[in-house]
Structure formats: C-alpha cells, structure tokens
Write an enzyme that holds these catalytic residues in place. Structure first.
Site, short mmCIF file in Angstrom:
data_model
loop_
_atom_site.label_atom_id
_atom_site.label_comp_id
_atom_site.label_asym_id
_atom_site.label_seq_id
_atom_site.Cartn_x
_atom_site.Cartn_y
_atom_site.Cartn_z
N GLU A 93 21.80 -12.32 -5.09
CA GLU A 93 23.20 -12.76 -5.01
C GLU A 93 23.32 -13.88 -3.99
O GLU A 93 24.00 -14.87 -4.23
CB GLU A 93 24.12 -11.59 -4.60
CG GLU A 93 24.51 -10.68 -5.75
CD GLU A 93 23.37 -9.79 -6.22
OE1 GLU A 93 22.36 -9.70 -5.49
OE2 GLU A 93 23.48 -9.22 -7.29
N HIS A 162 29.30 1.38 -5.40
CA HIS A 162 29.72 0.62 -6.58
C HIS A 162 31.22 0.68 -6.79
O HIS A 162 31.70 0.31 -7.85
CB HIS A 162 29.03 1.17 -7.84
CG HIS A 162 27.56 0.93 -7.87
ND1 HIS A 162 26.66 1.84 -7.36
CD2 HIS A 162 26.83 -0.10 -8.32
CE1 HIS A 162 25.43 1.37 -7.52
NE2 HIS A 162 25.50 0.20 -8.09
#
Lengths: 364, 472
Positions: A93, A162
């Site tokens: 990322e 998450h």
C-alpha cells in the site's frame, strides 16, 4: 430496511447476499424513474465513464485488473482500457500510494483502490504528507488530483483489523476532501465529482452497501452527472428531530424514522455525503427547524465525526436547541468477531430510535 | 544415496587432482554469486569440458567461467518449471554467500590529483560545460558556507549543507536534460542551482518572505520549482522513491522523452519505500534514475549500522535493475554515469540505479554537531584531501580553462551576491495573512472562507495586535 448481510471476509463479491427490503423503499423521494442500480454498478459505471472521458484517469490497486476487483467494483475495466490504465499492483500500500501520488504530481489522475481502508494505514504517510499537504506546502505549484477509494468501516464478521471507520481520521486533515456515499446516486455523483476534482479525495465506500439496489433517476444515469462536494442531502423531511449521519447508517436512520413516525415523531434525516467539507449550513438550518439533534456513526466515539457535528451545532445553534445533542457511535472497543458481539458493537436501529425519543423527552 | 554421494565426491576430488583445476570447484571460491549447476550423474561432459558453454549477460556481476547455463544443456530433465520460469536444479546444497569476496568496484575517471586515469571510459566534457560545472560547484560551496553562517547568527532558523557532495549535485544535474523531472531528498540544491534557481530565490525560501515561491509555508531548504522541474523537498525520508516510479510511469504513458530522477541517501535505503519504489519501477518498466548518495552517515548512524550488504549497488540486481557504483567525488565519472543512465532509462524504458560513493563533510544539519559521533580528523581528512571541488578544479586548471584570478573573482562576487541576497531577503516583508488559507484546496472551501473572514475581522478589530494588518 435491509436486514442481514452475511458477506464473509474479503474474498470478492461473488458470494450471495441475503437481504430483506421493507416498504420504506417507497417512502424515499427520488426523482421519478423506475430504474434501479446497485451501488457496485453505480461505482463501476462512474469510473468507466470518467476513464472514457479523460485519458489521464487510471485505476490502480490490488486485484483491480484480472480479478475484476476484490469487490468487483472495477469489473470489465481491464478488458476495456488495458493493463496500463487498470494496473494490478504488488502488495505494498505504501508503495502504490506513493506511486499514485507521484503520477498525480506529474499530471495523471489516479484512482487508487485500497482493499479496505484499514490497509490505508500502511500508506497514510503518503495520503497525508505527500498528497493532502502538497498543494499548500508547495504554494500551489504541486496539485494532486488523486482519489483514494475503497470500503470503509464495519462489514460482517471480519474482526478488528478489517472493521475500523476512518472517516474521522481523514476528515481532520486540511487538504483532503472526504466523501461517503450512501445510495447508488450518491455513489455515481460523488465518485465522478471526486475524480474530476483537482484535490486529493478520500472516498469512503461501504462493503455491505455494494450489493444494495437503489432507484436511480435518468439524470443520475447521464455521463455528465455530478454531485457537488460539500453539500449534504436531506433524505427525509421532518419537523421534530434531526438525525445526521452518513454511509450505511443513513439506511438505519431512515428505518428509525419509520419507527418514530409510528409513534408520532417526525424525524428529518440528513445524509452528509461529504464529511470534509462538512455541510454545517444544512445541519444547522435543520436543527434550527427541529431544535433537536441526533448524530450517528459506526466509528469509534471519541473524536468522531459526530463529535464535530455536535460541536458545530452547539457553537452555532445553541439557542435553538431544546434538548442536549445526542451522539451514537460504535462501541469503544476493537471490533469483536462473534456475530452477537459485533451486533452490539455497532449502532442499531433501536439505538437511534431510543436516542431520538430521549431528545424528544419521550423516554429516559 | 549416501554411498552415491561419497562416490561422486571421490570422483570429483580425483578429477580435481587430475585436471589441476581447483578453480572449478566453486565452493572454495565465493567470487561468483550463481549456484553451481551440477549433474548428479557427474556426466564427464561437465567436468572435462568446463568452459564449453556459458553465457555472459550485461548485467552479470561476475560469472565464473565454469558455469554451465541450463538452457545450453541438452537434457531438459535438468530444468524445473516453476511459476517464475524455468530454473535449473543442483543436488549440491550450496548457499549463496552473504557477501562477495570482492566489493563491486567504483567507476572513476579522475584520480585524486585531478588527472584523467588512462584508458578511462568517459563522455568528454567541453570547456564551456566544464567551466560552468566548476563555477556552479564553487558557487554551491560558497552558498552553503554563507547560509550556514546565517543560521548560526540566528538570521534563519535552519540550514542543511551539501559540503563534500558538490560533484554529485552539479555533475548529475549537468548530465540531465531540463525536461527530466527531479524528485530530490534534501541534499541536492545544486541540481536546482544548475537549472537556474538564483541565489536570491534560495535566500527568499530560507527566509520565508513575500517573494518566496513557497509562500513561507515550509522550513528552509525545502525548495521547489515547477518551472525548473524540481519537486518541492519533502521531509519524510524516501517517500520520493515510489513517487518517482509514479512520475516515471506518467512520463512513459505520455510517451515523453524524459525520465524521473530521484535522490536518496544511504540511510534512506532502509525505508520501506525504497523497496516499493525500486521494485515497482522495475515491474512497471518505468524510466527512472535512482541516485543514492552513499555518504557514510545518516545523522549519527554509520553505514555499518545501516545495512550489511555491500552498499546499495548490489541491491539493484535484487530488483532486476541495472546498477553502477561510481566515485561520487569525481565530477567527470558522475557526469558520464548519470548521462548514460539517463539515456538507458529513456531509450530502454527501464529504471537504473547509481550508487555515488562520497562523504558527508558537514553536519547532518544545523541541528547536529557531528563531532559528537565521529572523529574531527576524519572530517578534516575528507574536507581537505578528498575534496571533490578541488579535484575537478585541478583538471579544469590543467586544461588551461581556469585561473586563480577567475577563482578569486568568482568566489568574491558570489559571496557578495549572497550577502546582498540575504540582506534583501531579511528586509522583505513576510507573507500576507491572506496566504494562510490559500492552496489548502484548489478552490477555497466554505469553512476556510469563513475562517478567513473571521481572522480578517479580528485583525481589523485589534490592529494593535496585528501591526502588519491583513494584507501587509
């Protein structure tokens, strides 16, 4: 409105969704048009149209190409635009965000996908220090027309790492614009606006809304359709209490409004659409009309979006308030996994109803 | 299996004695990085004809002449098919050593006395270019000295010198074309100087005054100029590396005859972004030149504490990137290497890595006192005996292109110009308050307009607290 969505994990949108639709759908006031569109298709069509209109727009992220997107948002784009404009990135990322920012510096318009915004934490230095602050630090010489998008907040049964909502974090940064669509129309209009915007935009979607269908007007289906950034939408008119929220909670608020209507309380539901800039004018105008405020978000309570809304209302509309402002947020714990615990860690329709009644002095 | 192994060993040792070619047995010689390919059946073909077939690749560090490339082997069973492609196998368990017995040599053209080493490969530099290069190196030296002193006098808050790295700064800039996009770290103001940023412009940024292109938004030395294709210096380390890959990708997509050039220090290569930036640039086949200034120190961290590899050049191959190690204090070598790298990057659309060896003579910045962690003698040695400016000067003088008179004229006029620039920059007003809220977004949002209005009203109500007013 829609009941339980059991989409496990982050393994793509191919799983079936069970959802129930109640009569409240007909109560929403959309422009006349019998077409319906899922949020997923809305996002896909928005990206497709913007890529078609401007060759500088390109998509990058993990699984966006060959896999058709982890949640199938970028389905069909690789075939249509080729691997240079739909770029499958390695798993870094920090890396691909930095690359996206560099490409934006050089004049391209990247749409960077995070598989979930939880993973954006690994890239947050590039979002904030390389993108958000660049225009200011370079005194207008470097602008960064980049969009960071992806699912944000809780899904179903995905656990603590998450499920976090990043709206408050990103919305506190000057230099970023933060958008959170709810309906398909929101998704289309706001994503198009984000891609066209010359500033960095954080676009917070919701995994559980992807499969949700909404009526959509002909106007919204037009390829030049665009919603203004910084304007909230009044989803439901009311006169007794203002409920302000964004993303999935808009649906819950509308359902709560139905329940409140049965008890004689007319709730006005505001869909923020834009977290930064926040549409304080609309919120305050509504509170000045109803004199009561309930704010709802899924994220952690401390320093949340609701805190900002409450502060704004107390600062600007204090003398109009007839009751203390109410804030409903997720529980102050990392999201648990077990379904029963998860349910209790997130605001439910009953919580919103209770808070609204408290604001109306109908209950403790 | 054990018996077969033992048998093969004796066969091998007898071969060794017979052939007297102890060099065949790579396990005793770590100069090659490639694993030995042996045939488990010890086909005599392999041992009796060790030089039969091997292939050199331009990127090979060193190939041992013994090595047999698997594709030359007739027996296909010797290769195994894996997702990454075919790979030969060996029954001999052999670890690639952690380091080569010989470090990658440094490319240099001028010796310490400023004389060209005979038979050097280098791109010739004209008198005009050489003189300009020298002048700029000397200007950079004077600029660093004077701004450093200005900080010590309290006139600017912060400064960071490039002392000892003038050759890298100027020679690399000279080797690039103006369309090449530069993403600096922070020790490369010489690149901007070369491209035409004036001493007054440098001073204005350091003072954060009204004439600063940065509008007083940043600390000193955070220069940036769109016009000169030099991206604004950004404090977080190594973030410019994946950004450079992105810029390279944009240039590639737009088919521009230009590349991205980015700088990093030895310390910055430890950042995660170094891995992402290089890896990505290679996968995307982006035209990027990565220049690492290995100056031995990352504030107080010596390179022995930074990595255990043979510097940075060896890391290039790990990413599939062509790399070179160059003497960063040799302006001609740096010029040639960067020029070649740039051509490769643009023509072949690939990243290239250059490790420029040098020494950070100055402190890390004005917030650092490097005598606290390194010997003053060491600093002196590099400053006096290994000075890149003097070295290049000798070469230019030997060619009859520069005299002592030119030297004193340049130094005194540059010094004078700088002092004037500083005096002027100091006197310039600061930015008006209207600039506080601009450039956060492309177009000011409503909340910012409200805040600006609020501040304006406050300033008008309390002029005694805001003597400069709202608009200056």
């Amino acid at each position: 409105m829609w009941g339980i969505l059991r989409q496990r994990g982050i393994d793509g949108g191919g799983l079936s969704l069970r959802r129930t639709r109640s009569a409240s759908v007909s109560a929403r006031s959309y422009a006349a048009g019998s077409k319906e569109m899922t949020v997923r298709d809305a996002l896909n069509s928005a990206i497709d149209e913007e890529m078609s209109a401007d060759p500088k727009v390109f998509v990058m992220g993990e699984e966006v190409g060959q896999y058709q997107g982890a949640y199938k948002i970028t389905k069909g784009l690789l075939e249509k635009y080729g691997p240079e404009r739909v770029y499958d990135t390695p798993i870094t990322e920090a890396g691909f965000t930095g690359i996206g920012v560099g490409a934006a510096y050089a004049g391209l318009k990247p749409v960077v996908e995070f598989m979930t915004f939880n993973f954006s934490m690994q890239a947050i230095d590039h979002i904030i220090n390389s993108a958000a602050k660049s225009n200011y630090m370079s005194a207008g010489q470097i602008n960064v027309p980049i969009v960071f998008r992806g699912p944000n907040g809780a899904a179903a049964g995905v656990g603590a790492q998450h499920s976090q909502c990043y709206a408050a974090w990103y919305a506190s940064v000057p230099g970023l614009k933060v958008l959170a669509p709810y309906s398909a129309e929101d998704a289309r209009g706001l994503l198009k606006a984000a891609i066209r915007d010359p500033d960095p935009v954080v676009f917070l979607e919701n995994e559980l809304l992807y499969g949700e269908s909404f009526p959509i007007s002909e106007e919204a289906l037009d390829s030049s359709f665009c919603l203004p950034i910084g304007k909230a939408k009044i989803e439901r008119q009311g006169k007794d209490v203002t409920i302000v929220t964004f993303s999935k909670m808009v649906g819950f608020a509308l359902k709560a409004a139905e329940k409140l209507a049965e008890e004689g309380i007319s709730a006005e539901v505001i869909n923020l659409r834009s977290i930064r800039p926040l549409d304080r004018a609309t919120i305050n105008a509504s509170v000045r009309k109803t004199s009561r405020l309930v704010t709802v978000e899924e994220g952690f309570p401390q320093h949340g979006v609701c805190a900002e809304i409450c502060a704004s209302v107390v600062e600007e509309s204090f003398s109009y308030l007839d009751a203390p402002v109410e804030r409903i947020a997720g529980a102050d714990v990392p999201m648990p996994y077990a379904a029963n615990l998860e349910r209790l860690a997130l605001p439910q329709v009953e919580d919103i109803v209770r808070a609204a009644k408290r604001a109306c002095y109908r209950s403790k | 299996m054990a018996i077969w192994f033992a048998r093969s060993r004796t066969l091998v040792s007898s071969l060794r004695q017979n052939l007297g070619l102890s060099a065949i047995f790579i396990k005793h010689n770590y100069s090659s990085r490639r694993p030995v390919f042996t045939n488990s059946q010890l086909s005599p073909r392999v041992f009796l004809d060790p030089f039969s077939s091997y292939r050199h690749e331009s990127t090979a560090v060193e190939t041992h002449p013994y090595l047999v490339q698997q594709s030359d082997h007739e027996d296909d069973a010797q290769e195994l098919d894996f997702p990454g492609g075919k790979v030969g196998y060996t029954s001999e368990m052999k670890f690639i050593p952690e380091s080569s017995s010989r470090r990658i040599p440094c490319y240099r053209v001028l010796n310490e006395h400023g004389k060209i080493i005979s038979d050097s490969d280098f791109i010739p530099v004209s008198e005009k270019l050489a003189v300009r290069m020298y002048e700029q190196m000397a200007t950079l030296q004077v600029m660093d000295h004077i701004f450093y002193e200005a900080q010590r006098q309290g006139r600017i808050s912060f400064y960071l010198t490039s002392v000892g790295e003038e050759a890298i700064n100027i020679a690399s800039a000279a080797a690039l074309s103006p369309e090449d996009v530069v993403l600096p770290q922070y020790r490369e103001p010489g690149v901007l100087l070369w491209r035409g940023f004036t001493l007054e412009e440098f001073a204005n940024q350091c003072f954060g005054n009204k004439a600063d292109y940065g509008k007083g938004r940043q600390m000193p030395i955070h220069y940036g100029s769109n016009q000169h294709n030099y991206f604004t210096v950004s404090s977080p380390i190594a973030t410019q590396l994946p950004q450079a890959a992105g810029v390279g990708y944009a240039l590639k997509m737009e088919k521009k005859n230009a590349c991205a050039v980015t700088f990093i220090g030895d310390g910055g290569t430890s950042e995660g972004d170094f891995h992402a930036g290089l890896n990505f640039a290679a996968v995307m086949e982006a035209p990027v030149v990565f220049i690492c200034r290995n100056n031995g120190w990352a504030i107080s961290t010596h390179i022995s504490e930074q990595f255990r590899s043979d510097g940075i050049v060896v890391k290039g191959q790990a990413y599939g990137i062509r790399s070179i190690r160059v003497d960063g204090n040799d302006a001609l070598a740096v010029y040639s290497a960067v020029r070649s790298a740039r051509e490769m990057a643009v023509k072949e659309q690939r990243p290239v890595l250059i490790e420029a060896m040098t020494y950070r003579v100055g402190h890390h910045s004005t917030s650092d006192d490097s005598t606290k962690y390194r010997a003053a003698d060491e600093i002196q040695y590099w400053k006096m005996s290994r000075n890149p400016v003097n070295r290049f000067k000798k070469w230019v003088e030997d060619n009859g292109w520069w005299s002592e008179e030119d030297e004193s004229k340049l130094r005194s006029s540059t010094r004078k110009q700088l002092l004037q620039a500083i005096q002027a920059a100091e006197k310039w007003e600061k930015q008006p308050l209207t600039e506080l809220f601009n450039d956060v977004y492309d177009v000011k949002t409503k909340n910012l307009e409200e805040q600006e209005l609020g501040l304006k009203e406050l300033v008008e109500k309390q002029p005694q607290d805001y003597p400069l007013g709202f608009h200056n």
